[in-house]
Design a protein around this motif. Structure first.
Motif, PDB file in Angstrom:
ATOM      1  N   ARG A 108       1.922   7.250  -6.541  1.00 46.61           N
ATOM      2  CA  ARG A 108       0.989   8.369  -6.794  1.00 46.61           C
ATOM      3  C   ARG A 108       1.657   9.717  -6.524  1.00 46.61           C
ATOM      4  O   ARG A 108       1.429  10.688  -7.251  1.00 46.61           O
ATOM      5  N   GLN A 109       2.489   9.776  -5.475  1.00 48.29           N
ATOM      6  CA  GLN A 109       3.185  11.022  -5.157  1.00 48.29           C
ATOM      7  C   GLN A 109       4.167  11.393  -6.268  1.00 48.29           C
ATOM      8  O   GLN A 109       4.263  12.560  -6.674  1.00 48.29           O
TER       9      GLN A 109
ATOM     10  N   PRO B  34       3.937   5.845   4.699  1.00 45.18           N
ATOM     11  CA  PRO B  34       3.764   7.262   5.008  1.00 45.18           C
ATOM     12  C   PRO B  34       2.819   7.519   6.193  1.00 45.18           C
ATOM     13  O   PRO B  34       2.696   8.664   6.627  1.00 45.18           O
ATOM     14  N   ASP B  35       2.147   6.474   6.689  1.00 38.56           N
ATOM     15  CA  ASP B  35       1.014   6.712   7.594  1.00 38.56           C
ATOM     16  C   ASP B  35       1.391   6.824   9.066  1.00 38.56           C
ATOM     17  O   ASP B  35       0.728   7.538   9.817  1.00 38.56           O
TER      18      ASP B  35
ATOM     19  N   PRO C  60      -0.916   1.820  -9.651  1.00 37.12           N
ATOM     20  CA  PRO C  60      -2.216   2.457  -9.374  1.00 37.12           C
ATOM     21  C   PRO C  60      -2.855   3.006 -10.659  1.00 37.12           C
ATOM     22  O   PRO C  60      -2.167   3.591 -11.503  1.00 37.12           O
TER      23      PRO C  60
ATOM     24  N   GLU D 190       0.830  -1.213   0.000  1.00 36.58           N
ATOM     25  CA  GLU D 190       0.000   0.000   0.000  1.00 36.58           C
ATOM     26  C   GLU D 190       0.864   1.264   0.000  1.00 36.58           C
ATOM     27  O   GLU D 190       0.564   2.243  -0.692  1.00 36.58           O
ATOM     28  N   ALA D 191       1.952   1.225   0.774  1.00 36.77           N
ATOM     29  CA  ALA D 191       2.838   2.387   0.853  1.00 36.77           C
ATOM     30  C   ALA D 191       3.520   2.653  -0.482  1.00 36.77           C
ATOM     31  O   ALA D 191       3.692   3.812  -0.895  1.00 36.77           O
TER      32      ALA D 191
ATOM     33  N   GLN E 195       2.328   1.969  -3.437  1.00 34.07           N
ATOM     34  CA  GLN E 195       1.341   2.586  -4.325  1.00 34.07           C
ATOM     35  C   GLN E 195       1.156   4.065  -3.992  1.00 34.07           C
ATOM     36  O   GLN E 195       1.004   4.895  -4.899  1.00 34.07           O
ATOM     37  N   TYR E 196       1.195   4.398  -2.722  1.00 35.49           N
ATOM     38  CA  TYR E 196       1.146   5.808  -2.314  1.00 35.49           C
ATOM     39  C   TYR E 196       2.347   6.562  -2.885  1.00 35.49           C
ATOM     40  O   TYR E 196       2.216   7.671  -3.418  1.00 35.49           O
TER      41      TYR E 196
ATOM     42  N   THR F  14       9.273   2.320   4.187  1.00 41.02           N
ATOM     43  CA  THR F  14       7.989   1.704   4.528  1.00 41.02           C
ATOM     44  C   THR F  14       8.104   0.849   5.788  1.00 41.02           C
ATOM     45  O   THR F  14       7.155   0.752   6.567  1.00 41.02           O
TER      46      THR F  14
END
Length: 500
Positions: A110-111, A244-245, A220, A103-104, A106-107, A239
Motif C-alpha cells: 500500500r505504501q 512497520p508496527d 491488497p 500483514e506487513a 500488504q502494508y 518485517t
C-alpha cells in the motif's frame, strides 16, 4: 552504557528444497560476524528463515496430497535443524507465512502504491517456474529455450501483472553503490553489478494472476492478484524485526550492518531491494557481503553427479568445528572455493589435530607435570591483533583464521626453541630455572587464551574448550584431545609406518 545495536541477515531459501552447502555458508559467515560483534559489546539481531510461497511449493504440496500450509509446516524444520547443527547463534527465524509478515507486506504494498511506484501492466514473454523468474527473449534464445539450471523449457506467458517502478531508482542506487553508502563486498562484485545496470534497472513484476499463482500473499484491494516472490521475500529483512508496527524495535536495528548473499542473488539484493527501501524512505543496508559457490573436486555440485557434500557428511564424524573450520578458512570468504576429502582431512589432521590440538595438549600436560597444574601469574602474552582485526573488519574471514594459525605456529616454534622440558631438568641445580619455566608456561597458556578469543567467532566450542583448560589458572587433571586423528577418506600414515 547502552550497547550499540547490530543487525545481520541471511538470504531466505525456498523451503521445499533440502538445505545445502550454500545455505551453510550464508549461516556460517553471518555467524562469524555476529559472534565478533558480540565480542565487541554489540547487541546483535541475526536473522535466518525460509520463503514459503510460490507455485513450486503449491505444486509439491499437491503431489503429496497436502495443503501448501501443511506442506511447509513439515519442511521448515529442515533449515532450523541445520542452523542448530552448525552452532549458528541466530536470534530470529522468519517464515513468510507468518501472520505478521503477511500483514506487513500488504502494508508495504500500500505504501509503494500510494507513492505511485506500483502500476498495472501486461507481460508477454518467457518464464521459468523452477527459478520463479521471467527471462528476456535474448536470454531465452541464448539458452536455446531451456533453463540451464533446471533443464526444463521456458514457458511462454501472457498475463496482466502489477509492476514496481524499479527504474525510477536506477541513478540513486548507482550513486549509493559508487559512493559506498551501500557497500558491495568484494569490489569485483560491485563492478559486475554496476556494469549489469549500465542502462538502468528494469521495472519488475510484483504480482501474478491468482489463476496462475495461487499460493502467496493477496494483493491488497485486488483479490484477482497474488504477490510475486521478490516484494514478499525481500521484505522479510525488515518485517522480522518488527516493521512497520513495532517502531522502537525495528528502528533500533535497521539499517542492517551486513546482509550476506550468494553471488547468484546479488542482482535482486542490490537492485530491487534498495529500490523498495528508497520508495519506503528507509535507509539502505550498509554492506552486502557476497560469497561465491563451492565446487567439489573442481566440479559444480549437482544431484546428477552425486558429488554433493554437506554437514551430515562431516559433522557426525569430525565434529561441527571441523566443518566450520574448513569452509571458513579453506573457502575464500569472497570468492568461489573447492572441497575435496583429501584437502579436508589434511586440514583436519594437520591444522586442527597437529598444529592446534597437539599444542594445547602439550602445554596442558607440561603445566600438570611441572607445576601440579598451576599456571602461575607471570605476565600474559599479548600478540599484535592488528592484522586479525583488519581481516575481520574487511570481511576476509579466511584471512583472519590464517592470522590465528600464524599465532599458533609461532607458539609451536617458540616451544621448540626454548625447550621447557630441558629447563625443567635444571630446576634442582639452577634456582632461576623454576622462574624461567613458569614464565615460559604462563606465556604459552596466555597465548592459547588469546587464540581462544580469536577463534570464538569461528570455532566456538573449541574456544570454550581451550578456555576451560587455562582460564581458571589451574589445568584440570582430565585431558581429552581436541581433534583426535581421523582417516576415513585418506590413508592413515601411522598405519604405513607401522607396516614398515
Amino acid at each position: 552504557m547502552t550497547k550499540q545495536h547490530a543487525y545481520i541477515t541471511t538470504a531466505i531459501p525456498y523451503v521445499n528444497g533440502l538445505p545445502h552447502i550454500g545455505h551453510a555458508m550464508d549461516y556460517m559467515l553471518a555467524d562469524v560476524w555476529a559472534r565478533y560483534a558480540r565480542q565487541n559489546d554489540r547487541e546483535v539481531r541475526f536473522q535466518t528463515g525460509v520463503d514459503e510461497h510460490g507455485n513450486k511449493i503449491a505444486a509439491k504440496a499437491a503431489e503429496n496430497n497436502l495443503t501448501p500450509q501443511a506442506y511447509v509446516d513439515q519442511l521448515y524444520e529442515n533449515f532450523k535443524k541445520m542452523i542448530a547443527e552448525l552452532n549458528i547463534s541466530s536470534t530470529d527465524f522468519i517464515r513468510t507465512t507468518d501472520a505478521h509478515h503477511c500483514e506487513a507486506v500488504q502494508y508495504i504494498w500500500r505504501q509503494l502504491a500510494a507513492g505511485g511506484y506500483i502500476y498495472k501492466g501486461s507481460y508477454e514473454g518467457w518464464y521459468c517456474q523452477g527459478c520463479e523468474a521471467f527471462v528476456t527473449d535474448t536470454e531465452a534464445a541464448e539458452n536455446n529455450g531451456v533453463c540451464p539450471d533446471h533443464k526444463t523449457p521456458y514457458q511462454r506467458l501472457s498475463e496482466e501483472n502489477y509492476y514496481f517502478k524499479t527504474s525510477a531508482f536506477s541513478d540513486k542506487i548507482r550513486e549509493a553503490i559508487e559512493s559506498g553508502r551501500m557497500k558491495i563486498v568484494p569490489e569485483f562484485r560491485k563492478k559486475e553489478f554496476l556494469a549489469l545496470i549500465g542502462n538502468g534497472l528494469q521495472d519488475v513484476s510484483v504480482s501474478r494472476p491468482r489463476k496462475n499463482l495461487s499460493w502467496g500473499v493477496a494483493v491488497p484491494d485486488d483479490d484477482s492478484q497474488v504477490m510475486y516472490v521478490w516484494l514478499d521475500a525481500l521484505s522479510n529483512y525488515i518485517t522480522v524485526i518488527g516493521y512497520p508496527d513495532r517502531t522502537e524495535e525495528w528502528q533500533s536495528f535497521w539499517p542492517a550492518d551486513v546482509q550476506v548473499v550468494g553471488k547468484d542473488i546479488l542482482r535482486f539484493h542490490a537492485g530491487i531491494w534498495p529500490a523498495m527501501l528508497m520508495a519506503l524512505d528507509l535507509p539502505l543496508p550498509k554492506v552486502l557481503l557476497v560469497h561465491g559457490f563451492i565446487n567439489v573436486n573442481g566440479a559444480k555440485m549437482s544431484k546428477s553427479l552425486g558429488n554433493g557434500v554437506g554437514p551430515s557428511d562431516i559433522v557426525p564424524h569430525y565434529g561441527v568445528d571441523a566443518f566450520r573450520y574448513y569452509f571458513l578458512r579453506h573457502v575464500p570468504t569472497q570468492e568461489d572455493g573447492d572441497f575435496t576429502w583429501e584437502k579436508f582431512e589434511a586440514a583436519y589432521n594437520g591444522e586442527l589435530g597437529n598444529d592446534l590440538g597437539n599444542l594445547v595438549q602439550r602445554v596442558a600436560k607440561m603445566v600438570l607435570s611441572y607445576q601440579a597444574g598451576v599456571i602461575g601469574d607471570a605476565p600474559q602474552a599479548e600478540h599484535d591483533m592488528g592484522p586479525y582485526r583488519a581481516a575481520m573488519e574487511s570481511f576476509n574471514f579466511d584471512r583472519a583464521l590464517a592470522e590465528v594459525w600464524q599465532t599458533i605456529r609461532s607458539l609451536n616454534q617458540y616451544i621448540e626453541r626454548v625447550q621447557p622440558w630441558q629447563v625443567a631438568k635444571k630446576r634442582d641445580k639452577d634456582p632461576e630455572a623454576e622462574v624461567h619455566l613458569s614464565e615460559i608456561l604462563a606465556y604459552a597458556c596466555g597465548t592459547l587464551l588469546q587464540v581462544a578469543d580469536m577463534l570464538t567467532p569461528f570455532l566456538p566450542q573449541t574456544a570454550d574448550n581451550i578456555r576451560g583448560l587455562f582460564a581458571s589458572g589451574v589445568v584440570p587433571q582430565e585431558l581429552a584431545p581436541l581433534f583426535p586423528r581421523i582417516y576415513i577418506h585418506t590413508p592413515d600414515p601411522r598405519g604405513a609406518k607401522q607396516a614398515s
